[in-house]
Design a protein around this motif. Structure first.
Motif, PDB file in Angstrom:
ATOM      1  N   PRO A 101       0.831  -1.207   0.000  1.00  0.00           N
ATOM      2  CA  PRO A 101       0.000   0.000   0.000  1.00  0.00           C
ATOM      3  C   PRO A 101       0.862   1.253   0.000  1.00  0.00           C
ATOM      4  CG  PRO A 101       0.052  -0.956   2.187  1.00  0.00           C
ATOM      5  CD  PRO A 101       0.794  -1.913   1.279  1.00  0.00           C
ATOM      6  N   LEU A 102       0.294   2.323  -0.473  1.00  0.00           N
ATOM      7  CA  LEU A 102       0.998   3.602  -0.514  1.00  0.00           C
ATOM      8  C   LEU A 102       1.182   4.127   0.902  1.00  0.00           C
ATOM      9  CD1 LEU A 102       1.896   4.951  -3.095  1.00  0.00           C
ATOM     10  CD2 LEU A 102       0.023   6.518  -2.874  1.00  0.00           C
ATOM     11  N   ALA A 103       2.334   4.664   1.190  1.00  0.00           N
ATOM     12  CA  ALA A 103       2.610   5.207   2.519  1.00  0.00           C
ATOM     13  C   ALA A 103       2.229   6.688   2.552  1.00  0.00           C
ATOM     14  CB  ALA A 103       4.092   5.039   2.847  1.00  0.00           C
ATOM     15  N   ILE A 104       1.827   7.138   3.729  1.00  0.00           N
ATOM     16  CA  ILE A 104       1.511   8.559   3.921  1.00  0.00           C
ATOM     17  C   ILE A 104       2.364   9.047   5.075  1.00  0.00           C
ATOM     18  CG2 ILE A 104      -0.256  10.244   4.524  1.00  0.00           C
ATOM     19  CD1 ILE A 104      -2.307   8.380   3.282  1.00  0.00           C
ATOM     20  N   GLY A 105       3.145  10.099   4.823  1.00  0.00           N
ATOM     21  CA  GLY A 105       4.005  10.653   5.848  1.00  0.00           C
ATOM     22  C   GLY A 105       4.012  12.158   5.765  1.00  0.00           C
ATOM     23  N   ALA A 106       3.860  12.817   6.883  1.00  0.00           N
ATOM     24  CA  ALA A 106       3.819  14.285   6.966  1.00  0.00           C
ATOM     25  C   ALA A 106       2.724  14.852   6.079  1.00  0.00           C
ATOM     26  CB  ALA A 106       5.181  14.880   6.607  1.00  0.00           C
ATOM     27  N   GLY A 107       1.600  14.122   5.981  1.00  0.00           N
ATOM     28  CA  GLY A 107       0.459  14.614   5.204  1.00  0.00           C
ATOM     29  C   GLY A 107       0.620  14.489   3.702  1.00  0.00           C
ATOM     30  N   ARG A 108       1.612  13.770   3.237  1.00  0.00           N
ATOM     31  CA  ARG A 108       1.856  13.600   1.798  1.00  0.00           C
ATOM     32  C   ARG A 108       1.972  12.119   1.453  1.00  0.00           C
ATOM     33  NH1 ARG A 108       4.587  18.211  -0.967  1.00  0.00           N
ATOM     34  NH2 ARG A 108       4.330  19.944   0.445  1.00  0.00           N
ATOM     35  N   LEU A 109       1.667  11.800   0.199  1.00  0.00           N
ATOM     36  CA  LEU A 109       1.881  10.436  -0.275  1.00  0.00           C
ATOM     37  C   LEU A 109       3.377  10.172  -0.370  1.00  0.00           C
ATOM     38  CD1 LEU A 109      -0.771  10.193  -3.115  1.00  0.00           C
ATOM     39  CD2 LEU A 109      -0.886   9.199  -0.841  1.00  0.00           C
ATOM     40  N   ARG A 110       3.775   8.992   0.037  1.00  0.00           N
ATOM     41  CA  ARG A 110       5.178   8.591  -0.004  1.00  0.00           C
ATOM     42  C   ARG A 110       5.321   7.316  -0.819  1.00  0.00           C
ATOM     43  NH1 ARG A 110       8.893  12.195   2.255  1.00  0.00           N
ATOM     44  NH2 ARG A 110       7.822  13.391   3.841  1.00  0.00           N
ATOM     45  N   CYS A 111       6.531   6.985  -1.188  1.00  0.00           N
ATOM     46  CA  CYS A 111       6.817   5.779  -1.955  1.00  0.00           C
ATOM     47  C   CYS A 111       6.399   4.551  -1.160  1.00  0.00           C
ATOM     48  CB  CYS A 111       8.309   5.722  -2.278  1.00  0.00           C
ATOM     49  SG  CYS A 111       8.791   4.203  -3.134  1.00  0.00           S
ATOM     50  N   CYS A 112       5.785   3.586  -1.835  1.00  0.00           N
ATOM     51  CA  CYS A 112       5.331   2.371  -1.165  1.00  0.00           C
ATOM     52  C   CYS A 112       6.492   1.418  -0.877  1.00  0.00           C
ATOM     53  CB  CYS A 112       4.251   1.688  -1.988  1.00  0.00           C
ATOM     54  SG  CYS A 112       4.674   1.462  -3.705  1.00  0.00           S
ATOM     55  N   GLN A 113       7.645   1.635  -1.502  1.00  0.00           N
ATOM     56  CA  GLN A 113       8.797   0.750  -1.290  1.00  0.00           C
ATOM     57  C   GLN A 113       9.731   1.274  -0.205  1.00  0.00           C
ATOM     58  OE1 GLN A 113       9.014  -2.201  -2.935  1.00  0.00           O
ATOM     59  NE2 GLN A 113       7.051  -1.670  -3.864  1.00  0.00           N
ATOM     60  N   CYS A 114      10.122   2.560  -0.308  1.00  0.00           N
ATOM     61  CA  CYS A 114      11.122   3.096   0.623  1.00  0.00           C
ATOM     62  C   CYS A 114      10.589   4.216   1.516  1.00  0.00           C
ATOM     63  CB  CYS A 114      12.339   3.596  -0.148  1.00  0.00           C
ATOM     64  SG  CYS A 114      12.038   5.109  -1.090  1.00  0.00           S
ATOM     65  N   GLY A 115       9.397   4.724   1.235  1.00  0.00           N
ATOM     66  CA  GLY A 115       8.842   5.823   2.028  1.00  0.00           C
ATOM     67  C   GLY A 115       9.400   7.179   1.636  1.00  0.00           C
ATOM     68  N   GLY A 116      10.107   7.240   0.517  1.00  0.00           N
ATOM     69  CA  GLY A 116      10.706   8.493   0.071  1.00  0.00           C
ATOM     70  C   GLY A 116       9.703   9.418  -0.614  1.00  0.00           C
ATOM     71  N   ARG A 117      10.171  10.623  -0.934  1.00  0.00           N
ATOM     72  CA  ARG A 117       9.320  11.616  -1.607  1.00  0.00           C
ATOM     73  C   ARG A 117       9.036  11.200  -3.042  1.00  0.00           C
ATOM     74  NH1 ARG A 117      10.488  17.740  -0.312  1.00  0.00           N
ATOM     75  NH2 ARG A 117       9.693  17.686   1.808  1.00  0.00           N
ATOM     76  N   LEU A 118       7.878  11.599  -3.525  1.00  0.00           N
ATOM     77  CA  LEU A 118       7.492  11.286  -4.895  1.00  0.00           C
ATOM     78  C   LEU A 118       7.664  12.507  -5.779  1.00  0.00           C
ATOM     79  CD1 LEU A 118       4.231   9.285  -4.201  1.00  0.00           C
ATOM     80  CD2 LEU A 118       6.518   8.390  -4.616  1.00  0.00           C
ATOM     81  N   SER A 119       7.939  12.271  -7.051  1.00  0.00           N
ATOM     82  CA  SER A 119       8.030  13.366  -8.012  1.00  0.00           C
ATOM     83  C   SER A 119       7.175  13.014  -9.219  1.00  0.00           C
ATOM     84  CB  SER A 119       9.482  13.609  -8.423  1.00  0.00           C
ATOM     85  OG  SER A 119       9.980  12.500  -9.125  1.00  0.00           O
TER      86      SER A 119
END
Length: 90
Positions: free
Chosen positions: A36-54
Motif C-alpha cells: 500500500p501507498l505510505a503517507i508521511g507528513a500529510g503527503r503520499l510517499r513511496c510504497c517501497q522506501c517511504g521516500g518523496r514522490l516526483s
C-alpha cells in the motif's frame, strides 16, 4: 471533440520506480504494486522506501472528451391577457 489533456507519471527518485499516475486529477496507484501507498507528513510517499514522490508531465492530444449534451430550452408562452389582468396608466 479532441482536447489537450495532461497526465503525470509519479515516480520515486530514490528507488527509481514508477509508483503510479495522475489521471483526470486523481492519483492512480500502480496495480502491479503489492504494497500500500505510505503517507508521511500529510503527503503520499513511496510504497517501497517511504521516500518523496516526483511527477513528470505528459501531454496527450488524441484524447476524446465526451461533452455533456446541451440542455434543451423550454419556451414558455405568455397566456393571453384578460380584462382583469389589464392595468391602466394613471
Amino acid at each position: 471533440m479532441p482536447l489537450l489533456t495532461r497526465t503525470w507519471t509519479v515516480s520515486c527518485p530514490a528507488c527509481d520506480i514508477v509508483v503510479g499516475a495522475i489521471e483526470a486529477g486523481r492519483f492512480v496507484h500502480d496495480p502491479d504494486c503489492t504494497r500500500p501507498l505510505a503517507i508521511g507528513a500529510g503527503r503520499l510517499r513511496c510504497c517501497q522506501c517511504g521516500g518523496r514522490l516526483s511527477g513528470q508531465e505528459h501531454r496527450a492530444v488524441d484524447v476524446i472528451v465526451d461533452e455533456p449534451p446541451m440542455p434543451s430550452i423550454l419556451h414558455f408562452l405568455r397566456p393571453p391577457a384578460q380584462d382583469e389582468d389589464m392595468r391602466q396608466r394613471l
